[in-house]
Structures are given as C-alpha cells and as structure tokens.
Design an enzyme around this catalytic site. Structure first.
Site, PDB file in Angstrom:
ATOM      1  N   GLU A   1       4.328   3.904   6.168  1.00 19.09           N
ATOM      2  CA  GLU A   1       3.278   3.694   5.816  1.00 19.09           C
ATOM      3  C   GLU A   1       1.737   4.284   5.093  1.00 19.09           C
ATOM      4  OE1 GLU A   1       1.952   0.668   5.526  1.00 19.09           O
ATOM      5  OE2 GLU A   1       2.532  -0.636   7.631  1.00 19.09           O
ATOM      6  N   ASP A   2       1.094   3.590   4.891  1.00 19.34           N
ATOM      7  CA  ASP A   2       0.494   3.951   3.486  1.00 19.34           C
ATOM      8  C   ASP A   2      -1.228   4.541   4.647  1.00 19.34           C
ATOM      9  OD1 ASP A   2      -0.154   1.130   3.725  1.00 19.34           O
ATOM     10  OD2 ASP A   2      -1.995   1.412   2.316  1.00 19.34           O
TER      11      ASP A   2
ATOM     12  N   ARG B   1      -5.570   0.890  -6.098  1.00 23.33           N
ATOM     13  CA  ARG B   1      -4.807   0.985  -5.524  1.00 23.33           C
ATOM     14  C   ARG B   1      -3.909   2.576  -6.294  1.00 23.33           C
ATOM     15  NH1 ARG B   1      -2.209  -2.065  -1.464  1.00 23.33           N
ATOM     16  NH2 ARG B   1      -2.686  -4.123  -2.021  1.00 23.33           N
TER      17      ARG B   1
ATOM     18  N   THR C   1       0.729  -3.232  12.394  1.00 20.60           N
ATOM     19  CA  THR C   1       1.769  -3.505  12.203  1.00 20.60           C
ATOM     20  C   THR C   1       2.704  -3.307  12.227  1.00 20.60           C
ATOM     21  OG1 THR C   1      -0.040  -4.566  10.393  1.00 20.60           O
ATOM     22  CG2 THR C   1       2.456  -3.461   9.886  1.00 20.60           C
ATOM     23  N   LEU C   2       2.759  -1.886  12.763  1.00 20.37           N
ATOM     24  CA  LEU C   2       3.834  -0.840  13.260  1.00 20.37           C
ATOM     25  C   LEU C   2       4.138  -1.243  14.234  1.00 20.37           C
ATOM     26  CD1 LEU C   2       5.440   1.922  12.151  1.00 20.37           C
ATOM     27  CD2 LEU C   2       3.458   3.082  13.676  1.00 20.37           C
TER      28      LEU C   2
ATOM     29  N   GLY D   1      -2.250  -0.118  14.696  1.00 12.08           N
ATOM     30  CA  GLY D   1      -1.690  -0.105  15.155  1.00 12.08           C
ATOM     31  C   GLY D   1      -0.171  -1.167  15.089  1.00 12.08           C
TER      32      GLY D   1
ATOM     33  N   GLY E   1       0.675  -1.300   0.603  1.00 11.66           N
ATOM     34  CA  GLY E   1      -0.080  -0.092  -0.386  1.00 11.66           C
ATOM     35  C   GLY E   1       0.544   0.988  -0.336  1.00 11.66           C
TER      36      GLY E   1
ATOM     37  N   ASP F   1      -3.670   1.837  11.728  1.00 12.52           N
ATOM     38  CA  ASP F   1      -4.723   1.112  11.920  1.00 12.52           C
ATOM     39  C   ASP F   1      -5.395   0.913  13.675  1.00 12.52           C
ATOM     40  OD1 ASP F   1      -7.993  -0.007  11.808  1.00 12.52           O
ATOM     41  OD2 ASP F   1      -7.751  -0.328  10.011  1.00 12.52           O
TER      42      ASP F   1
HETATM   43  C1  PRP Z   1      -2.151  -2.016   5.953  1.00 11.06           C
HETATM   44  C2  PRP Z   1      -1.258  -0.918   5.876  1.00 11.06           C
HETATM   45  C3  PRP Z   1      -0.223  -1.652   7.411  1.00 11.06           C
HETATM   46  C4  PRP Z   1      -1.581  -2.554   7.579  1.00 11.06           C
HETATM   47  C5  PRP Z   1      -2.143  -0.922   8.596  1.00 11.06           C
HETATM   48  O1  PRP Z   1      -1.860  -3.271   5.046  1.00 11.06           O
HETATM   49  O2  PRP Z   1      -0.366  -1.075   4.805  1.00 11.06           O
HETATM   50  O3  PRP Z   1       0.476  -1.731   7.143  1.00 11.06           O
HETATM   51  O4  PRP Z   1      -2.689  -2.176   6.825  1.00 11.06           O
HETATM   52  O5  PRP Z   1      -2.610  -1.583   9.852  1.00 11.06           O
HETATM   53  P1  PRP Z   1      -3.016  -2.717  11.108  1.00 11.06           P
HETATM   54  O6  PRP Z   1      -2.125  -0.997  11.571  1.00 11.06           O
HETATM   55  O7  PRP Z   1      -4.296  -2.663  11.968  1.00 11.06           O
HETATM   56  O8  PRP Z   1      -1.579  -3.287  11.531  1.00 11.06           O
HETATM   57  P2  PRP Z   1      -2.957  -4.480   4.545  1.00 11.06           P
HETATM   58  O9  PRP Z   1      -2.481  -5.475   5.330  1.00 11.06           O
HETATM   59  O10 PRP Z   1      -3.999  -4.440   3.605  1.00 11.06           O
HETATM   60  O11 PRP Z   1      -1.657  -4.525   2.919  1.00 11.06           O
HETATM   61  P3  PRP Z   1      -1.621  -4.380   1.757  1.00 11.06           P
HETATM   62  O12 PRP Z   1      -0.377  -2.677   2.071  1.00 11.06           O
HETATM   63  O13 PRP Z   1      -0.225  -4.865   1.130  1.00 11.06           O
HETATM   64  O14 PRP Z   1      -2.859  -3.450   1.256  1.00 11.06           O
END
Ligand code: PRP
Length: 198
Positions: free
Chosen positions: A101-102, A167, A109-110, A107, A50, A105
């Site tokens: 990051e895009d 996208r 992943t970060l 948090g 993303g 949400d």
């Molecule tokens: C999205 C975005 C972050 C993550 C954030 O990735 O790029 O990495 O979700 O969500 P979180 O804060 O709830 O962890 P996604 O899994 O949609 O993958 P993509 O970027 O390949 O679409």
C-alpha cells in the site's frame, strides 16, 4: 535545489524527500528479501493506483525472485463499504502474499483486503505500507511493515494524488492549505515541474 521550489508560495511543503524515501525502501527491501530468501517467490500485491511507484522501487530493492500482481479497490469512505474493481490475476492459495500500500489511513481498505485475501488460503499474509497515518485509524489492522509514520496531514507525491494530479512528484509533500489547492487543483503544477503556468 528542491528546497528552493518549496520556499515559494505553495500551499504544500516538503515532508519526505526522495533520498530519504530511497534509503528507507532499500532497508525494507532487504528486510523482505531476507524473510523470503529460502522460500518460494512471494506474491507482492500492489493496490492501485497509489502504490505503483512504491511497489516498483520496493521490488527492485529485493534481491530475490518475486511475483507481482495488482488489485484495484473502490472504497466508500462514508459507509466503509469496499468493493473489488480489479481482482488478482493469479490464485494465491499456498503462496506468501505481501499487500503493498502507499498509505494506510482509516485502515478500512487494508482490513477488507486482508479479510478477502485470507479467505483464499495463502501460506502467509503480510502488509507493507509506505506511509502509516496512525492518527486516522478507525479499524486496528495488522501492518507488518511501514516505511514512515506520518501525522494527520494530506499528502501528495510518490504515488499519492490530489484529484489525479501530483502522483509523479518524486518527493512527498504535505498540503497545508487544502482549501486553496481545492480551489485550483493545478496550482502547484508549474512550480513543481518547472512548466509554464496556465
Ligand atoms: C488510498 C490508498 C489506500 C487507501 C487507504 O487509495 O492507496 O488504498 O486510500 O485509505 P484507508 O486506510 O482510509 O482505507 P485511494 O482510494 O486514494 O486510491 P488511489 O490509490 O487510486 O489514489
């Protein structure tokens, strides 16, 4: 005009237009460039997929030398377990690292990325996100730079997808009727891209 396309019967509406995105990224790019102006080139880490568009525009708004690397993360939102699908190519020990990051949400992943990357002993570690959906946060995670805080709505465009689609929409759209879109994921393709439907 872009507004005309959103006046129709789409399950989404314009949230942030491309001009506002460009303006904000110019500001962020200048801010980041100033931070590292007298330093070794920072490593900007794009989190696939993303953030690709945001990263591409952000680094072109920075008038300093930068290094770019990518990670791909597979997340399991139910369990909160995250794993690395594609790791960095370069060692970031002693480097200034900026995770790009895009959207932040929950948090999760970060939070995982920060823990993993900090173990590699960078000189500094920061994060920048295009969109910050604070209302959805589960884990309070440091986030040094954010382009836009958004409400708890499903968004597509400018890197963000729905089932792999949208996208490459240049603006950010808020999906108001997710059930309708889920029923027909390609529903908005024809109108957004001016293609024949079907
Ligand atoms: C999205 C975005 C972050 C993550 C954030 O990735 O790029 O990495 O979700 O969500 P979180 O804060 O709830 O962890 P996604 O899994 O949609 O993958 P993509 O970027 O390949 O679409």
């Amino acid at each position: 005009m872009i507004d005309g396309r959103f006046a129709s019967n789409l399950p989404a509406e314009l949230l942030i237009d491309r001009a506002s995105i460009a303006r904000r990224i110019d500001e962020l790019g200048a801010e980041l460039a100033g931070l590292f102006a007298d330093e070794e080139p920072p490593v900007l880490v794009g989190v696939l997929k993303g953030s690709a568009m945001f990263l591409a525009d952000l680094i072109r708004a920075m008038d300093i030398d930068v290094a770019v690397d990518f990670m791909s993360i597979s997340s399991y939102s139910q369990s909160g377990v995250v794993r690395i699908v594609k790791d960095l190519d370069e060692d970031v020990r002693g480097r200034d690292v900026v995770v790009v990051e895009d959207i932040v949400d929950t948090g999760l992943t970060l939070n995982y990325l920060r823990k993993t990357l900090s173990q590699r002993e960078p000189d500094s570690l920061r994060a920048v996100t295009l969109l910050d959906k604070t209302a959805r946060r589960i884990i309070p995670v440091p986030l040094e730079f954010s382009a836009f805080e958004i409400p708890d709505v499903f968004v597509v465009g400018y890197g963000l997808d729905f089932q792999g689609l949208y996208r490459n929409v240049a603006d950010i759209l808020a999906v108001r009727d997710l059930a309708r879109l889920a029923n027909d994921p390609r529903l908005m393709v024809a109108q957004l891209f001016g293609l024949k439907s079907g």
